[in-house]
Design a protein around this motif. Sequence first.
Motif, PDB file in Angstrom:
ATOM      1  N   LEU A   1       0.958  -1.093  -0.042  1.00 20.99           N
ATOM      2  CA  LEU A   1       0.095  -0.111  -0.111  1.00 20.99           C
ATOM      3  C   LEU A   1       0.963   1.290  -0.005  1.00 20.99           C
ATOM      4  O   LEU A   1       1.885   1.285   0.743  1.00 20.99           O
ATOM      5  N   ILE A   2       0.451   2.199  -0.934  1.00 23.59           N
ATOM      6  CA  ILE A   2       0.943   3.574  -0.662  1.00 23.59           C
ATOM      7  C   ILE A   2      -0.169   4.464  -1.306  1.00 23.59           C
ATOM      8  O   ILE A   2      -0.438   4.321  -2.487  1.00 23.59           O
ATOM      9  N   GLY A   3      -0.489   5.344  -0.258  1.00 26.56           N
ATOM     10  CA  GLY A   3      -1.572   6.297  -0.535  1.00 26.56           C
ATOM     11  C   GLY A   3      -2.872   5.300  -0.964  1.00 26.56           C
ATOM     12  O   GLY A   3      -3.242   4.381  -0.264  1.00 26.56           O
ATOM     13  N   THR A   4      -3.757   5.612  -1.927  1.00 29.15           N
ATOM     14  CA  THR A   4      -4.783   4.997  -2.294  1.00 29.15           C
ATOM     15  C   THR A   4      -4.539   3.851  -3.414  1.00 29.15           C
ATOM     16  O   THR A   4      -5.241   3.265  -4.174  1.00 29.15           O
TER      17      THR A   4
ATOM     18  N   GLU B   1      -5.177  -5.959   2.067  1.00 28.90           N
ATOM     19  CA  GLU B   1      -4.600  -4.403   1.813  1.00 28.90           C
ATOM     20  C   GLU B   1      -5.446  -3.582   1.444  1.00 28.90           C
ATOM     21  O   GLU B   1      -5.583  -2.566   2.004  1.00 28.90           O
ATOM     22  N   ALA B   2      -6.381  -3.826   0.207  1.00 22.99           N
ATOM     23  CA  ALA B   2      -7.367  -2.961  -0.178  1.00 22.99           C
ATOM     24  C   ALA B   2      -8.374  -2.480   0.998  1.00 22.99           C
ATOM     25  O   ALA B   2      -8.652  -1.303   1.183  1.00 22.99           O
ATOM     26  N   CYS B   3      -8.888  -3.622   1.492  1.00 20.94           N
ATOM     27  CA  CYS B   3      -9.834  -3.256   2.832  1.00 20.94           C
ATOM     28  C   CYS B   3      -9.244  -2.487   3.664  1.00 20.94           C
ATOM     29  O   CYS B   3     -10.056  -1.571   4.435  1.00 20.94           O
TER      30      CYS B   3
ATOM     31  N   VAL C   1     -11.588   0.830   5.083  1.00 24.21           N
ATOM     32  CA  VAL C   1     -12.184   1.074   6.323  1.00 24.21           C
ATOM     33  C   VAL C   1     -11.695   2.202   7.122  1.00 24.21           C
ATOM     34  O   VAL C   1     -12.120   2.606   8.074  1.00 24.21           O
ATOM     35  N   MET C   2     -10.419   2.661   6.854  1.00 32.84           N
ATOM     36  CA  MET C   2      -9.903   3.641   7.458  1.00 32.84           C
ATOM     37  C   MET C   2     -10.463   4.991   6.876  1.00 32.84           C
ATOM     38  O   MET C   2     -10.990   5.095   5.816  1.00 32.84           O
ATOM     39  N   PRO C   3     -10.420   6.171   7.879  1.00 30.85           N
ATOM     40  CA  PRO C   3     -11.053   7.435   7.317  1.00 30.85           C
ATOM     41  C   PRO C   3     -10.311   7.958   6.095  1.00 30.85           C
ATOM     42  O   PRO C   3      -9.236   7.803   5.929  1.00 30.85           O
ATOM     43  N   PRO C   4     -10.998   8.388   5.003  1.00 29.05           N
ATOM     44  CA  PRO C   4     -10.449   8.674   3.920  1.00 29.05           C
ATOM     45  C   PRO C   4      -9.199   9.853   4.092  1.00 29.05           C
ATOM     46  O   PRO C   4      -8.265   9.787   3.375  1.00 29.05           O
ATOM     47  N   GLU C   5      -9.313  10.721   4.869  1.00 28.07           N
ATOM     48  CA  GLU C   5      -8.279  11.676   5.325  1.00 28.07           C
ATOM     49  C   GLU C   5      -6.850  10.805   5.736  1.00 28.07           C
ATOM     50  O   GLU C   5      -5.745  11.697   5.573  1.00 28.07           O
ATOM     51  N   ARG C   6      -6.931   9.555   6.193  1.00 33.98           N
ATOM     52  CA  ARG C   6      -5.884   9.016   6.459  1.00 33.98           C
ATOM     53  C   ARG C   6      -5.082   8.082   5.337  1.00 33.98           C
ATOM     54  O   ARG C   6      -3.990   8.048   5.365  1.00 33.98           O
TER      55      ARG C   6
ATOM     56  N   GLU D   1     -10.229  -1.634  13.268  1.00 35.56           N
ATOM     57  CA  GLU D   1      -9.967  -1.752  11.638  1.00 35.56           C
ATOM     58  C   GLU D   1      -9.554  -2.872  11.159  1.00 35.56           C
ATOM     59  O   GLU D   1      -9.930  -3.508  10.019  1.00 35.56           O
ATOM     60  N   GLU D   2      -8.665  -3.764  11.959  1.00 33.73           N
ATOM     61  CA  GLU D   2      -8.090  -4.908  11.462  1.00 33.73           C
ATOM     62  C   GLU D   2      -9.264  -6.011  11.195  1.00 33.73           C
ATOM     63  O   GLU D   2      -9.341  -6.685  10.131  1.00 33.73           O
ATOM     64  N   ASP D   3     -10.117  -6.032  12.312  1.00 32.05           N
ATOM     65  CA  ASP D   3     -11.185  -6.918  12.150  1.00 32.05           C
ATOM     66  C   ASP D   3     -12.290  -6.687  11.175  1.00 32.05           C
ATOM     67  O   ASP D   3     -12.588  -7.316  10.209  1.00 32.05           O
ATOM     68  N   ALA D   4     -12.309  -5.332  10.678  1.00 35.15           N
ATOM     69  CA  ALA D   4     -13.270  -4.929   9.772  1.00 35.15           C
ATOM     70  C   ALA D   4     -12.686  -4.919   8.294  1.00 35.15           C
ATOM     71  O   ALA D   4     -13.393  -5.508   7.527  1.00 35.15           O
ATOM     72  N   ALA D   5     -11.492  -4.973   8.284  1.00 35.88           N
ATOM     73  CA  ALA D   5     -10.813  -5.291   6.964  1.00 35.88           C
ATOM     74  C   ALA D   5     -10.781  -6.824   6.666  1.00 35.88           C
ATOM     75  O   ALA D   5     -11.250  -7.289   5.542  1.00 35.88           O
ATOM     76  N   CYS D   6     -10.808  -7.461   7.712  1.00 33.42           N
ATOM     77  CA  CYS D   6     -11.024  -8.975   7.471  1.00 33.42           C
ATOM     78  C   CYS D   6     -12.322  -9.421   6.985  1.00 33.42           C
ATOM     79  O   CYS D   6     -12.395 -10.238   5.986  1.00 33.42           O
TER      80      CYS D   6
END
Length: 157
Positions: free
Chosen positions: A53-56, A72-74, A78-83, A97-102
């Motif tokens: 991952l680098i940026g979007t 990795e895409a997830c 799941v993170m706030p767009p500003e991050r 966030e890890e659980d949500a990504a899974c």
Amino acid sequence: MSAAAPGADVLRLRDIGFEAPRALLEAYGLQLVQVADGEVIPGSYWGEDEAGLIGTTVHARADTPVHSLLHEACHLLVMPPERRAAVHTDATDSVPEEDAACCLQILLAARLPGVGSARLMADMDAWGYTFRLGSTQAWFERDAEDARAFLAAIGMP
């Protein structure tokens, strides 16, 4: 997520191609960049053949496991767009966030031809993901309420 299980037989991008995953990620405002075989994957936390991952942008090779690309895409989704713009290699240290990504990677796998949620969960187990109930499927079916609530709160499927 954990380091690769030795000899794990999992579905890889070469098995399904880049077109469908690229379209899926683009629908969420992310880019998928194909890295040449044998080249180092930029932004890869786990190294070797794992997505980066680098940026979007998600970077992957043909030998990258589909579950790694989705995971990795997830993280980005799941993170706030500003991050997102500041992400480089390490997406989060947040358990929610890890659980949500899974959870989200399992849901999105159903949108990829030739993948599906059942295959992705089996690949997650083969790769070494660990969950309290002993398998990805058991976690997803009986212990992912917090992850589903997190996804609902941010408007994800």
